[in-house]
Structure formats: structure tokens, C-alpha cells
Design a protein around this motif. Sequence first.
Motif, mmCIF file in Angstrom:
data_model
loop_
_atom_site.group_PDB
_atom_site.id
_atom_site.type_symbol
_atom_site.label_atom_id
_atom_site.label_comp_id
_atom_site.label_asym_id
_atom_site.label_seq_id
_atom_site.Cartn_x
_atom_site.Cartn_y
_atom_site.Cartn_z
ATOM 1 N N CYS A 401 0.821 -1.219 0.000
ATOM 2 C CA CYS A 401 0.000 0.000 0.000
ATOM 3 C C CYS A 401 0.855 1.269 0.000
ATOM 4 O O CYS A 401 0.396 2.328 -0.442
ATOM 5 N N HIS A 402 2.082 1.178 0.479
ATOM 6 C CA HIS A 402 2.944 2.358 0.536
ATOM 7 C C HIS A 402 3.337 2.855 -0.854
ATOM 8 O O HIS A 402 3.815 3.986 -0.997
ATOM 9 N N GLU A 405 0.335 5.818 -2.051
ATOM 10 C CA GLU A 405 -0.085 6.586 -0.873
ATOM 11 C C GLU A 405 -1.228 7.546 -1.185
ATOM 12 O O GLU A 405 -2.126 7.749 -0.363
ATOM 13 N N SER A 406 -1.227 8.146 -2.372
ATOM 14 C CA SER A 406 -2.278 9.115 -2.718
ATOM 15 C C SER A 406 -3.647 8.441 -2.793
ATOM 16 O O SER A 406 -4.665 9.052 -2.463
ATOM 17 N N LEU A 408 -4.644 5.915 -0.951
ATOM 18 C CA LEU A 408 -5.063 5.427 0.361
ATOM 19 C C LEU A 408 -6.101 6.336 1.001
ATOM 20 O O LEU A 408 -6.944 5.874 1.784
ATOM 21 N N ARG A 409 -6.067 7.640 0.688
ATOM 22 C CA ARG A 409 -7.085 8.550 1.218
ATOM 23 C C ARG A 409 -8.473 8.192 0.688
ATOM 24 O O ARG A 409 -9.474 8.275 1.400
ATOM 25 N N THR A 431 2.005 -3.023 4.107
ATOM 26 C CA THR A 431 2.661 -1.749 3.830
ATOM 27 C C THR A 431 3.967 -1.652 4.596
ATOM 28 O O THR A 431 4.119 -2.248 5.664
ATOM 29 N N THR A 434 5.219 4.085 7.005
ATOM 30 C CA THR A 434 5.181 5.385 6.343
ATOM 31 C C THR A 434 4.306 6.326 7.152
ATOM 32 O O THR A 434 3.251 5.929 7.654
ATOM 33 N N LYS A 436 2.674 8.675 5.955
ATOM 34 C CA LYS A 436 1.587 9.160 5.097
ATOM 35 C C LYS A 436 0.403 8.198 5.060
ATOM 36 O O LYS A 436 -0.560 8.424 4.334
ATOM 37 N N PHE A 437 0.472 7.117 5.841
ATOM 38 C CA PHE A 437 -0.641 6.174 5.884
ATOM 39 C C PHE A 437 -1.813 6.843 6.588
ATOM 40 O O PHE A 437 -1.639 7.459 7.640
#
Length: 473
Positions: A401-402, A405-406, A408-409, A431, A434, A436-437
Motif C-alpha cells: 500500500c505504501h 499513498e495518494s 489510500l485517502r 505496507t 510510512t 503518510k498512511f
Amino acid sequence: MGKVTLVNYCVTLDGLSDQLLNVVVSHERPDLEKQHKFLVEEMTANTELLVNLEDSLLKELSSSKGNILDNDELIQTLEETKVKATEIQMKILECEETKSMINAARNEYKPVAKRGSILYFASSGLSQINAMYEISLDSFSTQFINSLSKAIHDDDMKNRLENLIASCTKSIYDFTCTGIFESHKLTFVFQLSCMILEEAGELDSKALNVFLKGSTSVEQVDEQKPESLDWMSENGWKDLLQMIKTDDTFAKVKQELLTSTDEFLSWYNLECPENTPLPGKSATGFTPMQNLWFIRFVRPDRCYNAVKLFVAATMGNYFVQPPVIDFDRIYQQSSPLVPLVIILSPGADPQSDIQKLGEKIGFKAPEKLHFISLGQGQGPLALRMLEHGYKHGHWVLLQNCHLLESWLRQLDNVLADMTQPHKDFRLWLTTEPTDKFPLGILQRSMKVVTEPPDGMKLNMRSTLSKLDQDMID
């Protein structure tokens, strides 16, 4: 000029303890909690009725014209109000007495609620180390309630409380350690031990402060280290002088160190000095935390092992042997609404373990287990796979998933709208760590850290944990 009031809604240790007390009492004595809730509602209603009567009386008096004594209707209203007010006051007093009796029974469960509050703050504090360790109060509460059900039943109240505390402590410890890296597990349990000792009034905070920080002074020490102590580090000597400034009772340690140098040197030269009684007569009365401080200033290289011994002495050996990752246990703790976030480390391969678990319980790929490695352009396909699994009760594994990242929102928003999934649905996310998760996914998820076992002992534990009775036979 306008005024702004900022209200801090963050939960506190005591505030959470009061909330968890309701949870514990509801689990152990639902009749008592129901009675308490009814009593609170009744007292609130009576108090509100009394206020309304007073307001009504004041309104009657203010609107009355002429001589009050000649107003028979008003006098009758006053008499009726007085009678009702007296009855309500009597009811409130009776409720207060009953409430005191109920609270006395409820307060017996306070130690369990207090331990739960400590466990939450010890777990939630880990997010300061790594953003992936974020946990929500809802997620914690679910684990806490489950741990109460696992406690061994006992008719004796004292034994029952001990069983409840032991069960919730072990369950939350296992749950937390499953989701953090090996290098942070001892930090977590040491923090937990200190918080438990502090709550019991047994923590030596001065020794803890020096153990963690040492001497923070940038100035030269007032007294130079003697030549006879050339085997001791300069920092160790500086820490000793700092501890004496903090508590002058430790001046005896310094005196013994200078007069019985050979005894201290013999202890210093031991391979595992933390397993041997400390040298000097003054050390015999040391608290466990003071023992740690002593080891820090003489043999700082043995602090890691000394902290393990401290935790074992404070909480038991169970808490220095973190649980082995067991995907069967992880699945049993999961639910359709809780994503399972697997935090990757170099050399770990969770996909094979998830596939083996799926085959074992009837979720074989590709019929009921769907997986995809995320990357550029894979977002829409992953969403279709997720919607299909959500409706039909399949497992979905989204890997790496990393790398997206964009997207994941968007996943966070989709999961927030999925409120009624199929009972067999499970979402697995892998992942790398990170920052940013999405916080929303982390807080509602169950986290699992996969690391290759380090050392022979951990390798053996990991191997043996995968053997069932049929394989052994």
C-alpha cells in the motif's frame, strides 16, 4: 473584542478510568449498572421537576395582583407546590442513599478500570515512536471488553479482580506487541511497568529520571574521578555525582566505591553482572529502579538485560517474552469492520501465511481470496475487488500500500462508508512503515508486524508455534 474559548477534549487517565468502570461493571454486574443508570435518570428527572416547580411558583407570584393573602387560588397553589417539593426532596434523599450503596459496590471494580486506563495510555503513547502505531479508543475498548470475557471465573471478589486485571493486562500486551517492531517491545513494557508502579505509589521517580537521562549538565564535574576508578567511564562517574545531588543518601555508594574498589571491580568484570547481587552494603536496600540506576552508571552495556529483569520482577516473566505472530490467533481477534494492517520488514513474506490460513478455514485463492499488488493504475481494480469481497464475504489482500499513498485517502473514505459488510469479509493490507498512511485506517485497524525471528531462541519459538497436535503426533 471577541473572546475565544478552547476546550481540550483529550481523555485523561482518571477520566478514562471512570469510563472503563462503567464497562467493567456492565460486564460483571449488569444488574448493578442498570440500577445505577436508572437511579441517575430518576435523580435528574426529580431535580428538573423541582426546578420547574420553583420557576412556576415564582411566575405565579410575579403575575399576582393585589393582596396575596386575599388570593385563595394562589395560596392553594403555594400549598400544593410545598407538598410536591417536600415529596421530591424526600425522593432525592432516598436516591442519594441508594446511589451511595451502589457506588460502594461499583468501586470494588475500580482497580480493573484503572489498569485498563494505564494500558490504553501506554499503548497509545507508542505513536510518538512510530506513526504506524496509532490506536483509537474504540479499537482498544473492543480488546479490553474481550479480555474481560477471557478472565477465569471466581466467586471470591479478590480473586476475581486479580483474574480480571491479569487477563486484560496479558491480552492488551499481546495485542500491542503484535503490532510493533521487536526493537520497541521492551520500551513499551518498561513504560507500562513504570506506570503501574506509579499508580501503586511505588515508583522511585528520581532514580527513573537519572536512569533515563543520566547527567544532563554540560558543566565540568566538581570532583574528578580517582585514578583507582580508571575502569569506570567518565559518564558513569558524572551520573553518580548527579544522583547524589538528587538524593544525598546515595553518597554512601560513592564512599563504598572508594573504600571497597576491588569488590566493585570484581562485580564490574562479571559477564552478566545484572544476575548477581550488587556490591556494597548500601545497595542491599535498593529499590528495583535504583538497581537499574546502579547498573547504568557502572555497566551501561547491560542495561537492556537489566530492564528485562526489572520488568520480570515487576510484572512477571510472561511480559519479557513477546508473543509469536500467530495468524490463527490474529484471525480470531479480527472482524469484518476491522482492517488488518500488516507492517512489513525486510525478509518478511506474509502472503504465504495468509494463503495457508485461508486454505485451512475455507478461503482458498482465487475463489474466496483475492489479492493484488498496488501500483500506478491499480486503484480502480482494487476498489472493485474490495466491493466484491465486501458483498460476498471474501478475503481481499492489498499488497504494498505504501506504493500508492495518494490512493489510500480514497480507500479510507470507502472503508468509512462500509458499515454493514458480510460477516466473512476480511481486508488485509500490507505496507512498509510510512507517516503518510491514513490515520483513519490506522486507528480502526488491527496492526501486525512481520519480522524474521532474530536469534536461535526466537527461531525455535516461531517454528514450534506453527506445529499443531496432529503434526506432533
